[in-house]
Design an enzyme around this catalytic site. Structure first.
Site, mmCIF file in Angstrom:
data_model
loop_
_atom_site.group_PDB
_atom_site.id
_atom_site.type_symbol
_atom_site.label_atom_id
_atom_site.label_comp_id
_atom_site.label_asym_id
_atom_site.label_seq_id
_atom_site.Cartn_x
_atom_site.Cartn_y
_atom_site.Cartn_z
ATOM 1 N N PRO A 10 0.790 -1.225 0.000
ATOM 2 C CA PRO A 10 0.000 0.000 0.000
ATOM 3 C C PRO A 10 0.829 1.285 0.000
ATOM 4 O O PRO A 10 1.816 1.388 0.734
ATOM 5 C CB PRO A 10 -0.806 -0.086 1.308
ATOM 6 C CG PRO A 10 -0.860 -1.527 1.612
ATOM 7 C CD PRO A 10 0.392 -2.145 1.071
ATOM 8 N N ARG A 18 4.450 11.219 -2.238
ATOM 9 C CA ARG A 18 4.194 11.198 -0.790
ATOM 10 C C ARG A 18 5.483 11.489 -0.012
ATOM 11 O O ARG A 18 6.568 11.082 -0.463
ATOM 12 C CB ARG A 18 3.620 9.830 -0.367
ATOM 13 C CG ARG A 18 4.658 8.729 -0.239
ATOM 14 C CD ARG A 18 4.063 7.359 0.033
ATOM 15 N NE ARG A 18 3.899 7.057 1.431
ATOM 16 C CZ ARG A 18 4.109 5.842 1.951
ATOM 17 N NH1 ARG A 18 4.522 4.834 1.193
ATOM 18 N NH2 ARG A 18 3.917 5.628 3.215
ATOM 19 N N TYR A 23 10.950 9.484 1.371
ATOM 20 C CA TYR A 23 11.052 8.541 0.252
ATOM 21 C C TYR A 23 11.685 9.130 -1.016
ATOM 22 O O TYR A 23 11.870 8.416 -2.000
ATOM 23 C CB TYR A 23 9.666 7.968 -0.081
ATOM 24 C CG TYR A 23 9.018 7.287 1.103
ATOM 25 C CD1 TYR A 23 9.517 6.084 1.612
ATOM 26 C CD2 TYR A 23 7.909 7.842 1.744
ATOM 27 C CE1 TYR A 23 8.945 5.467 2.705
ATOM 28 C CE2 TYR A 23 7.320 7.228 2.846
ATOM 29 C CZ TYR A 23 7.845 6.040 3.322
ATOM 30 O OH TYR A 23 7.264 5.426 4.405
ATOM 31 N N ASN A 74 8.327 -5.137 -0.204
ATOM 32 C CA ASN A 74 8.176 -3.965 0.648
ATOM 33 C C ASN A 74 6.681 -3.895 0.907
ATOM 34 O O ASN A 74 5.914 -3.442 0.049
ATOM 35 C CB ASN A 74 8.687 -2.688 -0.014
ATOM 36 C CG ASN A 74 8.543 -1.494 0.917
ATOM 37 O OD1 ASN A 74 7.896 -1.579 1.964
ATOM 38 N ND2 ASN A 74 9.131 -0.365 0.541
ATOM 39 N N ALA A 77 2.879 -0.366 5.149
ATOM 40 C CA ALA A 77 2.369 -0.413 6.529
ATOM 41 C C ALA A 77 1.848 -1.800 6.920
ATOM 42 O O ALA A 77 1.772 -2.114 8.115
ATOM 43 C CB ALA A 77 1.286 0.637 6.720
ATOM 44 N N HIS A 100 12.663 -2.149 3.053
ATOM 45 C CA HIS A 100 12.035 -0.859 3.312
ATOM 46 C C HIS A 100 12.961 0.237 2.817
ATOM 47 O O HIS A 100 14.181 0.138 2.990
ATOM 48 C CB HIS A 100 11.798 -0.650 4.816
ATOM 49 C CG HIS A 100 10.901 -1.699 5.392
ATOM 50 N ND1 HIS A 100 9.544 -1.692 5.201
ATOM 51 C CD2 HIS A 100 11.183 -2.814 6.102
ATOM 52 C CE1 HIS A 100 9.022 -2.756 5.790
ATOM 53 N NE2 HIS A 100 9.989 -3.455 6.340
HETATM 54 C C1 DQA Z 1 8.031 1.539 4.249
HETATM 55 C C2 DQA Z 1 7.967 1.831 5.769
HETATM 56 C C3 DQA Z 1 6.570 1.606 6.292
HETATM 57 O O1 DQA Z 1 6.517 1.889 7.684
HETATM 58 C C4 DQA Z 1 5.578 2.508 5.582
HETATM 59 O O2 DQA Z 1 4.276 2.256 6.028
HETATM 60 C C5 DQA Z 1 5.677 2.435 4.103
HETATM 61 C C6 DQA Z 1 6.993 2.329 3.487
HETATM 62 C C7 DQA Z 1 9.414 1.887 3.666
HETATM 63 O O3 DQA Z 1 9.657 1.501 2.522
HETATM 64 O O4 DQA Z 1 10.211 2.558 4.313
HETATM 65 O O5 DQA Z 1 4.678 2.513 3.392
HETATM 66 O O6 DQA Z 1 7.823 0.151 4.073
#
Ligand code: DQA
Length: 145
Positions: A10, A18, A23, A74, A77, A100
């Site tokens: 998600p 975002r 990111y 990945n 959440a 992640h």
């Molecule tokens: C994530 C970290 C998660 O906590 C977050 O909900 C994401 C991205 C990351 O790639 O750092 O959606 O997985």
């Protein structure tokens, strides 16, 4: 050629839009293209799948059974609370690397726990898109054995 399924959960289609401080500004599509090229260089066949729906991700993991050699995920959440996702990874018994982009341990408390880590071979976090390259390298090592 080893076949790898790369699953993005998600909101990972919104990377580039975002939370740019976390990111980055590179779009999800462009990162995917890079990861695909890296996989090719490593001699891996890569399928990328992104979904915002837990059940669809679970169906995709089930469909990998007997068809893929490794999974890189990945889970966004879902990582932090989806026991259903955890059970799906456990069920197919395909070597899985958790990735992640952000350093989840340097962020909010709820991100410090991963319910999928116990059924994954290992996890890589905090290196931005490079987490995916490192994840592919890890899978390559695992599958060489
Ligand atoms: C994530 C970290 C998660 O906590 C977050 O909900 C994401 C991205 C990351 O790639 O750092 O959606 O997985």
């Amino acid at each position: 050629m080893k076949k790898i399924l790369f699953i993005l959960g998600p909101n990972l289609n919104m990377v580039g839009i975002r939370h740019k401080e976390v990111y980055g500004t590179q779009t999800a599509e462009s990162i995917n293209e890079e990861v695909k090229a890296q996989a090719e260089q490593l001699g891996l066949e890569l399928e990328i799948y992104q979904s915002n729906h837990e059940g669809d991700i679970i169906d995709k993991i089930h469909s990998a059974y007997g068809n893929k050699d490794g999974i890189m995920i990945n889970a966004g959440a879902l990582t932090h609370y989806s026991y259903a996702l955890r059970d799906a990874i456990e069920a197919v018994r395909i070597p899985t690397v958790e990735t992640h982009m952000s350093n989840v341990y340097a962020r909010e408390q709820f991100r410090h726990e991963s319910v999928i880590s116990p059924v994954c071979a290992g996890s890589i976090a905090g290196f931005g898109k490079t987490s995916y390259y490192l994840g592919l390298c890890a899978l390559l090592k695992i599958l060489e054995k």
